[in-house]
Design a protein around this motif. Structure first.
Motif, PDB file in Angstrom:
ATOM      1  N   GLY A  88       0.816  -1.205   0.000  1.00 42.89           N
ATOM      2  CA  GLY A  88       0.000   0.000   0.000  1.00 42.89           C
ATOM      3  C   GLY A  88       0.846   1.248   0.000  1.00 42.89           C
ATOM      4  N   SER A  89       2.131   1.083   0.396  1.00 43.36           N
ATOM      5  CA  SER A  89       3.018   2.252   0.475  1.00 43.36           C
ATOM      6  C   SER A  89       3.918   2.381  -0.753  1.00 43.36           C
ATOM      7  N   HIS A  90       3.562   1.679  -1.832  1.00 42.52           N
ATOM      8  CA  HIS A  90       4.373   1.725  -3.051  1.00 42.52           C
ATOM      9  C   HIS A  90       3.588   2.319  -4.216  1.00 42.52           C
ATOM     10  N   ASP A  91       4.306   2.974  -5.109  1.00 39.53           N
ATOM     11  CA  ASP A  91       3.722   3.551  -6.324  1.00 39.53           C
ATOM     12  C   ASP A  91       3.748   2.460  -7.400  1.00 39.53           C
ATOM     13  N   LEU A  92       2.696   1.670  -7.468  1.00 39.95           N
ATOM     14  CA  LEU A  92       2.680   0.522  -8.367  1.00 39.95           C
ATOM     15  C   LEU A  92       2.648   0.902  -9.850  1.00 39.95           C
ATOM     16  N   PRO A  93       1.879   1.913 -10.267  1.00 35.38           N
ATOM     17  CA  PRO A  93       1.951   2.314 -11.679  1.00 35.38           C
ATOM     18  C   PRO A  93       3.363   2.722 -12.092  1.00 35.38           C
ATOM     19  N   PHE A  94       4.072   3.365 -11.182  1.00 35.74           N
ATOM     20  CA  PHE A  94       5.446   3.778 -11.459  1.00 35.74           C
ATOM     21  C   PHE A  94       6.357   2.553 -11.618  1.00 35.74           C
ATOM     22  N   SER A  95       6.144   1.533 -10.815  1.00 35.79           N
ATOM     23  CA  SER A  95       6.961   0.329 -10.930  1.00 35.79           C
ATOM     24  C   SER A  95       6.681  -0.399 -12.238  1.00 35.79           C
ATOM     25  N   VAL A  96       5.405  -0.451 -12.639  1.00 37.62           N
ATOM     26  CA  VAL A  96       5.059  -1.080 -13.915  1.00 37.62           C
ATOM     27  C   VAL A  96       5.718  -0.329 -15.069  1.00 37.62           C
ATOM     28  N   GLU A  97       5.659   0.979 -15.021  1.00 37.95           N
ATOM     29  CA  GLU A  97       6.269   1.813 -16.058  1.00 37.95           C
ATOM     30  C   GLU A  97       7.775   1.560 -16.142  1.00 37.95           C
ATOM     31  N   THR A  98       8.419   1.479 -14.977  1.00 39.04           N
ATOM     32  CA  THR A  98       9.873   1.299 -14.941  1.00 39.04           C
ATOM     33  C   THR A  98      10.275  -0.079 -15.446  1.00 39.04           C
TER      34      THR A  98
END
Length: 444
Positions: free
Chosen positions: A262-272
């Protein structure tokens, strides 16, 4: 008795090892120190003539690696005090100088190293027989020398803990990773773009996964692989979004600070991860995100993009590490029995597979016997920092910090160890049992 013949510069190009170890030639440059052995302390071999000591006296290495807590790993402490040993000139930022004796030096036999390697607890997991190790002993020695330089240790005088960490842990895992890369690349036809293999490293905090990844990344680079490293920490929410999460979950200690699902930026991780998977050609570049845990008095924030490291294609392997990689939701009654606050975290975890785990094709899962080890390891690190005069958490602060992670360990580790990460192929999962000293042991 085995004899070493030192011929030219590192790395070794040709080492032939017979079944009885009577004729071993290492095409490399060893740094000898009078009256000190090669780190493989038992049998000695013949002294080498002084003419074998004519080789380069310096090499560039990366700076020593410290754990995320800021404390140097205990196994890296070299308790030996050999005369004329390799010394580090701090003003040269990592350049190592070696002093060469004018009289012959004694070193231990390659046979002893071979026997030590064969005693490692992980070999059976890899199908590494004594014959296979004998056939590739030159590579093992080469990797050991490189790791010694990386961690600024005297390769001639490694203590037992250092030898075990290199030859029983880091090098076997590196060989396993190399095999997975070969398997991955073989699936593509000649001329096709080959996406990098993403290897996930799931391990509790404090158990040494960051240092393991650091060592593997270095070995990949010195052996010609283009590798990149990422941590789940790199995908934490920004300080602003973390504050919003805290407000939306007021009273839930597990979501008060960064860490849990819940404390992670998941869209950002997918993008990366998606962009990295397309880094298959020369000239293609991208920056890897990094997180600054020191920002906002330790609350943390995403680091300034201008400080992110850049990686250039083609990338062969991505080493992705994190304490909760591979965790998957469990029944609600299970999480409630552990900690009612974990119910929200468990719900958040449902979308993590698509953001992280589906990108990972090979797994290294480090298994601990008791989640309380995390507290012990963190406490050891903070005590060492305080004794060194550095800022460190009090014992009470350590207890509070670790208490925010223990519920997740208790709820999710049993399933991870029993079933493996979601969607993983059992043949591509390496489960490593470690003890309280963070060393591999014989396990399941």
């Amino acid at each position: 008795m085995a004899a070493l013949s030192i011929l030219s510069q590192f790395p070794p190009q040709n080492l032939n090892i017979s079944s009885n170890f009577n004729n071993i030639n290492i095409n490399t440059c060893f740094y000898f120190n009078n009256s000190h052995d090669f780190g493989y302390n038992h049998k000695k071999i013949q002294s080498l003539p002084s003419s074998y000591h004519q080789c380069s006296s310096s090499s560039n290495i990366m700076p020593p690696h410290f754990s995320k807590s800021g404390c140097v790993n205990s196994w890296m402490q070299d308790n030996s005090e050999p005369q004329n040993s390799i010394s580090v000139n701090k003003s040269l930022k990592g350049r190592v100088h070696s002093s060469f004796p004018t009289t012959p030096a004694q070193v231990s036999s390659v046979e002893d190293l071979y026997e030590f390697i064969c005693s490692g607890p992980l070999l059976s997991k890899f199908g590494l027989t004594s014959e296979k190790i004998g056939d590739s002993i030159d590579k093992w020695i080469s990797y050991g020398l490189q790791l010694s330089r990386l961690f600024q240790l005297n390769e001639l005088y490694l203590n037992d803990a250092q030898k075990a960490r290199f030859y029983h842990y880091y090098i076997p895992v590196f060989i396993w990773c190399e095999e997975k890369i070969s398997k991955h690349t073989s699936q593509f036809k000649e001329g096709e773009d080959i996406p990098p293999l993403v290897i996930g490293f799931s391990a509790p905090q404090g158990c040494g996964k960051t240092t393991l990844v650091f060592a593997l990344n270095y070995l990949f680079k010195v052996t010609g692989r283009n590798s990149a490293t990422l941590s789940i920490d790199d995908f934490y929410l920004t300080a602003e979004d973390q504050a919003k999460l805290r407000e939306a979950n007021a009273g839930n200690a597990l979501l008060e600070f960064r860490g849990n699902a819940g404390s992670h930026d998941l869209p950002f991780s997918v993008e990366t991860l998606t962009a990295l998977s397309k880094l298959t050609k020369e000239g293609m570049k991208m920056k890897l995100p990094r997180y600054d845990k020191s920002a906002y008095s330790g609350r943390g924030d995403r680091a300034d993009p201008s400080k992110w490291p850049e990686v250039e294609g083609p990338v062969t392997v991505i080493l992705f590490e994190g304490w909760m990689l591979g965790f998957k939701p469990v029944p609600v009654d299970v999480v409630k029995a552990v900690d009612p606050q974990l119910e929200t975290v468990n719900k958040n975890l449902e979308v993590y597979y698509d953001a992280w785990d589906k990108f990972i094709k090979a797994w290294v899962v480090i298994k601990i016997q008791d989640p309380s080890y995390v507290y012990q390891w963190r406490l050891q690190a903070e005590i060492a920092m305080r004794e060194a005069g550095l800022p460190g958490m009090t014992d009470e602060e350590v207890m509070d910090f670790v208490s925010r992670y223990l519920p997740a360990y208790k709820a999710y580790l049993p399933t991870l160890y029993a079933e493996g990460p979601s969607g993983s192929n059992p043949d591509d999962v390496l489960l490593i049992d470690i003890d309280e000293g963070r060393n591999p042991i014989l396990g399941n």
